[in-house]
Structure formats: C-alpha cells, structure tokens
Design a protein around this motif. Structure first.
Motif, PDB file in Angstrom:
ATOM      1  N   VAL A  61      42.213 -45.287 -37.075  1.00  0.00           N
ATOM      2  CA  VAL A  61      42.419 -45.560 -36.152  1.00  0.00           C
ATOM      3  C   VAL A  61      42.781 -46.501 -35.053  1.00  0.00           C
ATOM      4  N   ALA A  62      41.583 -47.191 -35.643  1.00  0.00           N
ATOM      5  CA  ALA A  62      41.309 -48.935 -34.651  1.00  0.00           C
ATOM      6  C   ALA A  62      42.762 -49.716 -35.148  1.00  0.00           C
ATOM      7  N   LYS A  63      43.321 -49.242 -36.131  1.00  0.00           N
ATOM      8  CA  LYS A  63      43.705 -50.482 -37.230  1.00  0.00           C
ATOM      9  C   LYS A  63      44.848 -50.061 -35.944  1.00  0.00           C
ATOM     10  N   VAL A  64      45.684 -48.508 -35.977  1.00  0.00           N
ATOM     11  CA  VAL A  64      46.663 -48.468 -35.515  1.00  0.00           C
ATOM     12  C   VAL A  64      46.581 -48.890 -34.618  1.00  0.00           C
ATOM     13  N   ARG A  65      45.836 -49.012 -33.392  1.00  0.00           N
ATOM     14  CA  ARG A  65      45.996 -49.324 -32.149  1.00  0.00           C
ATOM     15  C   ARG A  65      45.861 -50.791 -32.423  1.00  0.00           C
ATOM     16  N   ALA A  66      45.538 -51.541 -32.632  1.00  0.00           N
ATOM     17  CA  ALA A  66      46.082 -52.875 -33.011  1.00  0.00           C
ATOM     18  C   ALA A  66      47.071 -53.413 -33.147  1.00  0.00           C
ATOM     19  N   PHE A  67      47.604 -52.121 -34.178  1.00  0.00           N
ATOM     20  CA  PHE A  67      48.707 -52.494 -34.185  1.00  0.00           C
ATOM     21  C   PHE A  67      50.315 -52.315 -33.424  1.00  0.00           C
ATOM     22  N   ILE A  68      50.217 -51.148 -32.498  1.00  0.00           N
ATOM     23  CA  ILE A  68      50.666 -51.251 -31.504  1.00  0.00           C
ATOM     24  C   ILE A  68      50.067 -52.408 -30.406  1.00  0.00           C
ATOM     25  N   GLU A  69      49.168 -53.061 -30.265  1.00  0.00           N
ATOM     26  CA  GLU A  69      49.381 -54.188 -29.459  1.00  0.00           C
ATOM     27  C   GLU A  69      50.536 -55.387 -29.561  1.00  0.00           C
ATOM     28  N   THR A  70      50.491 -55.191 -30.662  1.00  0.00           N
ATOM     29  CA  THR A  70      51.025 -56.493 -31.696  1.00  0.00           C
ATOM     30  C   THR A  70      52.543 -56.372 -30.963  1.00  0.00           C
ATOM     31  N   LEU A  71      53.059 -54.825 -31.207  1.00  0.00           N
ATOM     32  CA  LEU A  71      54.216 -54.935 -30.686  1.00  0.00           C
ATOM     33  C   LEU A  71      55.182 -55.843 -29.462  1.00  0.00           C
ATOM     34  N   PRO A  72      56.139 -55.890 -28.982  1.00  0.00           N
ATOM     35  CA  PRO A  72      56.603 -57.237 -28.387  1.00  0.00           C
ATOM     36  C   PRO A  72      56.433 -56.563 -27.053  1.00  0.00           C
ATOM     37  N   TYR A  73      56.593 -55.016 -26.789  1.00  0.00           N
ATOM     38  CA  TYR A  73      56.961 -53.997 -25.566  1.00  0.00           C
ATOM     39  C   TYR A  73      56.276 -53.262 -25.555  1.00  0.00           C
ATOM     40  N   GLU A  74      55.733 -52.425 -24.519  1.00  0.00           N
ATOM     41  CA  GLU A  74      54.946 -51.434 -24.369  1.00  0.00           C
ATOM     42  C   GLU A  74      55.744 -50.006 -24.419  1.00  0.00           C
ATOM     43  N   LEU A  75      54.573 -49.136 -25.613  1.00  0.00           N
ATOM     44  CA  LEU A  75      55.272 -48.386 -25.371  1.00  0.00           C
ATOM     45  C   LEU A  75      55.485 -46.954 -24.066  1.00  0.00           C
ATOM     46  N   THR A  76      57.240 -46.489 -23.976  1.00  0.00           N
ATOM     47  CA  THR A  76      56.858 -45.519 -22.689  1.00  0.00           C
ATOM     48  C   THR A  76      56.225 -44.704 -23.565  1.00  0.00           C
ATOM     49  N   ASN A  77      55.650 -43.649 -21.811  1.00  0.00           N
ATOM     50  CA  ASN A  77      54.865 -42.276 -21.472  1.00  0.00           C
ATOM     51  C   ASN A  77      55.764 -41.569 -22.508  1.00  0.00           C
ATOM     52  N   ALA A  78      56.624 -41.765 -22.734  1.00  0.00           N
ATOM     53  CA  ALA A  78      57.322 -40.969 -24.504  1.00  0.00           C
ATOM     54  C   ALA A  78      57.119 -40.718 -25.739  1.00  0.00           C
ATOM     55  N   GLN A  79      57.494 -42.045 -25.840  1.00  0.00           N
ATOM     56  CA  GLN A  79      57.306 -42.595 -26.899  1.00  0.00           C
ATOM     57  C   GLN A  79      55.111 -41.773 -27.456  1.00  0.00           C
ATOM     58  N   LYS A  80      54.429 -42.733 -26.359  1.00  0.00           N
ATOM     59  CA  LYS A  80      53.138 -42.217 -26.277  1.00  0.00           C
ATOM     60  C   LYS A  80      52.540 -40.829 -26.801  1.00  0.00           C
ATOM     61  N   ARG A  81      53.198 -39.909 -25.968  1.00  0.00           N
ATOM     62  CA  ARG A  81      53.594 -38.516 -26.262  1.00  0.00           C
ATOM     63  C   ARG A  81      53.812 -38.589 -27.676  1.00  0.00           C
ATOM     64  N   VAL A  82      55.354 -38.772 -28.983  1.00  0.00           N
ATOM     65  CA  VAL A  82      55.291 -38.150 -29.753  1.00  0.00           C
ATOM     66  C   VAL A  82      54.251 -38.974 -30.280  1.00  0.00           C
ATOM     67  N   VAL A  83      54.028 -40.001 -30.173  1.00  0.00           N
ATOM     68  CA  VAL A  83      53.130 -40.617 -31.544  1.00  0.00           C
ATOM     69  C   VAL A  83      51.982 -39.275 -31.583  1.00  0.00           C
ATOM     70  N   ASN A  84      51.338 -39.349 -30.251  1.00  0.00           N
ATOM     71  CA  ASN A  84      50.110 -38.419 -30.768  1.00  0.00           C
ATOM     72  C   ASN A  84      50.392 -36.965 -30.955  1.00  0.00           C
ATOM     73  N   GLU A  85      51.355 -36.781 -31.214  1.00  0.00           N
ATOM     74  CA  GLU A  85      52.116 -35.422 -32.142  1.00  0.00           C
ATOM     75  C   GLU A  85      51.735 -35.697 -33.009  1.00  0.00           C
ATOM     76  N   ILE A  86      52.123 -36.770 -33.481  1.00  0.00           N
ATOM     77  CA  ILE A  86      52.638 -37.155 -35.142  1.00  0.00           C
ATOM     78  C   ILE A  86      51.495 -37.281 -35.405  1.00  0.00           C
TER      79      ILE A  86
END
Length: 680
Positions: A241-266
């Motif tokens: 979980v920590a590595k995945v969260r760190a990777f998301i922080e490196t992305l050049p933009y913030e995820l939308t709420n819809a993307q966050k919801r789908v990431v959690n489902e996956i």
C-alpha cells in the motif's frame, strides 16, 4: 378446474387442428397459453379529440350530420366519407371498402367509431364502427402476435377460458417482496395483462411482470457469478500500500474522484482470493490508462507480472510510452511486444520475460503467441476488449495461474446495458473528466457551408495544428449518395495544393500501410488526415484540433462521439464540425444532441433511446435477452432494483434453503444455472 401442465385441448373449442396451430406459436399447455402476453391493447375508452395527439387511435361517440359520399377507387375499392359531430367537434370519418355502411349511416344516427386521428385534416380513418352509444364494457382489448388461422377474437376466447379454469398458478415472488414493492399477486397480474379492468390495472400488472422478469434474469446472472467465484480459486495479491500511494504521489496530476473510486474497486478485487473479472468504462480522455497503471504497479509490488493487450500497434506503443515514463524512474521494467518487434529483440525480450526480468509487458495480439511465457503473471488488462475475440482473451489469461482480469473500453455503454450484457462482470465507470480539460466545440453545418468549414480548418492549420476529415465510404457508390474518402482526399489535395500535406487512410489498406500513415500523422508529417472510421479508437495526436465528419447523419451517436474524441487531447481548443442534411427527425435529433453535450454517457443513453438495445450493440452479437414485458430503455430503474435484490438474495443462505424461496429457485433450475451451464 385445470392446471397449467394440462394440454390446451382440455379447453372447450380446441380440437386437434387448432392445437396444431397453437403449437406453431409455442403453445401446448394451458400454462403456455396464459403466459403468452399481448404486445399491446386496443384502447376503446371514449376520448376528447381536442386532447388526442395526431396519428393516435381514438374512439368517439358521434352524431351523423349528413349522408355519406362514396368514391370508387378501382376494382372493388371504395372510399366512404361521412361528416359527424363528436361533442363540439365537426369532423369527417373515412371508411375504406365498407360500402355496406352507406345505407346505415343516415343523418341523426348515433355511432361509436374507432380509428386513427388525423389532427391536421380533422379526419378519422375508421377501422370499426358500431351503431348506437357505446355500451360495450370492454375498454381494453388484448392484441397478440399470432399467425396462421387463429384470429384475435378466437384467441381471446381461449385465453378467457384458461384464466377462468386454472387454479394451480404458484406465485414465484415471496409475499414479503410483493408487499414491500406493492406488487399484484400473480393471478391478478395475469388478469391485468390479458383483460385489465382499467388503465391502472394494466399498468400495475405490467409493473409486476417487468420486475419479475428482470429479477429472474439477474438471479441467473448473480447465481452464475457466485458459482464461478466459489469454484474458481484466484490470486490474493497482497500489494504494498505504501509503495502504491507513493507512486500515485509521483503522477503529474491529481486523480479525479471517479479515478480514485475505481482504483479502490480494483484494489479491493486484487486482495480478494477470487479472480477479478471487471469491466472498466471511461469516456475518451477520462484517464483509464493511469488507473490501469496503478493496478499493474500494485501487482508488481506483490511480486507478480502484469500484461496489457491493445488492439493496434500504435495504441500499444502509446501505452508503452506512458507507462515507461511513469515506471522507469522507480525501477519497474516495461517491455513492448508487437508484430514489428525484430526477431533478435523479440528473443531477448521473451528470455527476460520468462526469467521475471520484465515486470509489465505491453503488446498486441503478439502477446498470445505460444512462445510468450511469463514467470509469474498476476494481472491481465485488455484494452478496447470488444476488439478481441473471447478465445484471444482466454489465451492471454491462461498464461498465468488464474490472474486477475480487467477489461477496458472507451465506448460509453449505458448503465442499463452494461449490467445486462456484462452482468457476469463487475462494472466500474470513470464518469468524470480531469480538471481543466477544454470541451470540444461541436457545430452542425449543411453541405453548402463546406467553404466556411474549410476556411476555419485552414486557420487552425496555419496556427500549426492538424485536422481529421472523416468519411463513411472508401470509394464512390452507386447506391449511396455520400461523401467518400478517395473523393474527399483528391478534393483537399487540390484545395490545399502546396500549402498543406494531405494523407489518406482506410480499412482496405494493409495494416503496415495504415500504421505508416498514422505514424506520419502522429509526428506531424501529414497536416490533414482523410480517413474512414478506422481512426475511431486508440489514436492520440494532441496537436490535432479540428475534425470534420462528412455525412454525419449516417453515424450513430456513440460512433460520432468516439470519432470526436480523436481531437481535444492537447492543451489547445478543439473543434468538431458535423456536415449533415438529415431527412428524418431522429437524424436531426442526433445532430442536435452532439452539439449540446460532450458527455459520452449521456449520448449513449440518448443513442439507446433512439435506436434500442439490439441496434446499440448489433442484434446478432449483443447477447441481450428478449423479455416479454421489460424494456431495457424505459425500465432501467426496475433493472437496478432487480439487480440489487438478486445480489442480496444469492448471498443469503436462506435463499438456498428456505421453502419461501422455492419458486424462485425453481426458476434458476429451469435456466440450468445451478448445473453450471452458461447464460447466453
């Protein structure tokens, strides 16, 4: 008294010959008969003409004002016209080939007429007439889909007998469920379907059977899903979980709420011991690729490999470029395999893959070749899944030990159809676009305005941008007067001669030729790409800002939206011009809808409303069930309720053991689901 399993010959008036005619309709027993529903009802209620829409059937009580006039139209053909007064309305009634009425329609006579109301001409095209005021108590008469020698009147007589006689109809819906939803019990509902007392009785009967049909269908799907989950052991991917969260922080933009919801489902699916079987829907530009990347990285942090299969080399290359840019800085190794991969590079890549030195492999159909061997495949993604056959998807999945599977599509599918056609999958939807994205300006123009369209295109080209021109045909056709790609290409080459470079792409080109043209457009060596719909999916040219679609009325809304999605992928304002002269109201409505919204899901719902579910997918390959009562377009709320109820029921141990649910379980047994058969 009769029961449902007895042959129809036990009913009065049905002998051997009639039974054979009924058998041709699929009716052998009394049960078959009473479950043959009418497709509509004749409405014989008296209506006020002022409130009756144009072209609707209407029944009126009227006073004959004058003697009828007759016109002979040819051999044995006559038209009889009579003026009548219905309340405050003085109208004409026309009868065809009923000359015997000429002597009966005398001034002062009261008649009851049923026919089609032509509001503009103030004329009723009469289909039936009775003399005297309306005394018949029947307001609604069922109309069945019949063929052969059986007439409606006789069939209604048999139906009346059957309903009066039968006494063993078991209601499959438990009492508590009927009370919760205020549903009619089955015998009363059957009465309301065939011989309703009034409009509300018919409405409530339909409401009950719509829910029952949809519940039965969803129970079949959910029971099948449960059986598969229980029998198929999947991977439990314990990602970091920590590595995945760190990777998301490196992305050049913030995820939308819809993307966050789908990431959690996956993510939740990955952790489960059952195999993921999920469909990810996302409109053009909604950010499905980054969601896929997070899922792939999650699997990698748990020591598994990932695979992403795309339908074209260009799309595979685009995915590879995106993933390499995100992953190489953090040490994740991404490989690309396609038909163009040179033999030496391919051999090295496959050796690294088998040794576990490639974490994520991206490619085309090349991924399913027998010599492509993964060391530990845990997560498989198929992009634009409808472009691959079932067998191709299975081969890729079988390269691992029950890996989790995610299917992606950029074709917005209305929720109604998604939970029906893809009922065996979980469905995730990214229904939100990233912040700051500019909406594509869409305009509807007529063919005579082409000059101004080309002028606007030229201003975009002068600003250093690129343009698409889409045509429905490759070459000229004698049958269809529509713009074709070859003609449009030649016209634009002449129009922009010496100023801008024009390319041509269509489905008859060899795949290598198509890739060459598309690459030239991608790197800016072509300014205007004339194409058929082969550019519909998976092309990313951020510098393309202008699209013209010739004969746009020939395309469905979903396809127009997919085509439009080829522009608007960069930082500059983009434009889409629909050149169309639709003749039908539906065609005009499609063009207006395109100019009013960029929301693919709203357009998909509109497309479904205009064309129907069979046409939306294509009748042959849709796999959609045919219902007696339910309508997937209009009964979407009932479908949602039925799906939730079915999910709850199949997970409830009481459903499988208590006698209260025995009739519902019997429906499943008839479907073959409990024996593990597949639903078509």
């Amino acid at each position: 008294m009769n029961n449902c399993t007895e042959p129809v010959t036990t009913l009065k008036g049905i002998g051997k010959e009639t039974a054979e005619h009924l058998q041709a309709l699929g009716i052998e027993t009394i049960g078959d008969l009473i479950w043959t529903f009418p497709y509509r009802h004749e409405d014989f209620r008296l209506k006020d003409l002022a409130e009756t829409p144009h072209n609707e059937r209407v029944t009126i009580e009227a006073l004959v004002e004058s003697m009828p006039s007759a016109v002979f139209l040819g051999k044995n053909k006559q038209r009889l016209t009579v003026t009548v007064r219905a309340g405050r309305h003085l109208v004409k009634v026309v009868f065809f080939n009923q000359n015997y009425l000429r002597q009966k329609l005398t001034p002062g006579a009261i008649i009851t007429v049923t026919g089609k109301w032509d509001r503009g001409r103030q004329v009723i095209i009469g289909s039936s007439v009775t003399f005297g005021p309306k005394t018949e108590q029947v307001d609604f008469e069922p109309v069945y889909s019949l063929r052969g020698n059986i007439q409606q009147k006789r069939f209604r007589k048999y139906m009346r007998q059957a309903l009066d006689a039968v006494d063993d109809i078991v209601d499959p819906l438990p009492l508590l469920m009927r009370e919760d939803y205020k549903l009619l019990e089955v015998k009363d509902a059957l009465e309301g379907v065939h011989f309703p007392k009034d409009a509300n009785h018919a409405k409530q009967a339909r409401r009950r059977f719509v829910y029952e049909e949809l519940l039965e269908f969803q129970l079949r799907i959910q029971a099948l899903r449960k059986a598969r989950k229980d029998s198929e052991q999947g991977l439990s991917i314990a990602y970091d979980v920590a590595k995945v969260r760190a990777f998301i922080e490196t992305l050049p933009y913030e995820l939308t709420n819809a993307q966050k919801r789908v990431v959690n489902e996956i993510s939740k699916d990955l952790k489960q011991p059952h195999r993921m079987n999920r469909l990810l829907q996302g409109d053009v530009g909604s950010g499905k690729t980054v969601v896929a990347a997070i899922g792939l990285y999650s699997a990698v942090t748990a020591g598994y490999q990932g695979a992403l299969m795309a339908p074209t080399e260009i799309l595979a290359e685009q995915h590879a470029q995106s993933l390499q840019a995100w992953f190489e800085p953090i040490g994740v190794r991404v490989g690309l395999l396609s038909g163009s991969t040179k033999s030496k590079a391919r051999r090295i890549l496959l050796e690294q893959l088998a040794a576990g030195e490639i974490d994520i492999l991206i490619g085309t159909h090349a991924l399913i070749q027998p010599d492509v061997i993964f060391k530990k495949l845990g997560f498989v993604i198929t992009d634009e899944q409808h472009r691959f056959g079932v067998e191709q998807r299975r081969i890729l999945r079988d390269k691992g030990e029950n890996p989790d599977v995610l299917f992606m599509t950029a074709t917005p599918i209305p929720r109604t159809l998604a939970i029906t056609a893809f009922g065996e999958m979980d469905v995730s939807i990214i229904d939100e676009l990233p912040a700051g994205r500019k909406e594509i300006e869409t305009h509807w123009m007529k063919k005579e305005q082409l000059g101004s369209v080309l002028g606007k295109m030229e201003s975009e080209l002068k600003a250093g941008r690129q343009a698409y021109v889409i045509c429905p045909l490759i070459e000229e056709s004698d049958k269809l007067d529509v713009q074709n790609a070859v003609e449009a290409y030649e016209h634009l080459v002449q129009y922009f001669h010496g100023r801008f470079r024009v390319g041509l792409m269509h489905g008859r080109l060899h795949p290598d030729e198509k890739d060459a043209v598309m690459r030239a457009f991608s790197v800016g060596e072509i300014d205007i790409l004339v194409s058929t719909t082969v550019v519909e999916v998976g092309v990313n040219v951020p510098n393309a800002t202008f699209m013209t679609i010739y004969d746009a009325e020939r395309f469905g809304l979903a396809q127009l939206h997919q085509l439009r999605g080829r522009v608007g992928r960069g930082e500059h304002q983009s434009y889409c011009v629909l050149i169309a002269d639709p003749k039908s109201d539906e065609g005009k409505e499609r063009m207006m809808s395109m100019t009013e919204t960029n929301d693919g899901f709203r357009l998909a719902e509109k497309d479904l409303e205009l064309r129907g579910p069979g046409d939306f997918f294509g009748k042959k390959q849709s796999g959609l069930p045919e219902f007696k009562m339910a309508d997937l377009v209009h009964d979407y709320r009932a479908l949602d309720v039925a799906r939730r109820d079915a999910v709850r029921l199949v997970e409830d141990p009481a459903f499988w053991h208590d006698d209260e649910y025995l009739p519902l379980r019997n429906m499943l047994e008839k479907s073959g689901v409990l024996e593990g058969e597949r639903i078509d």
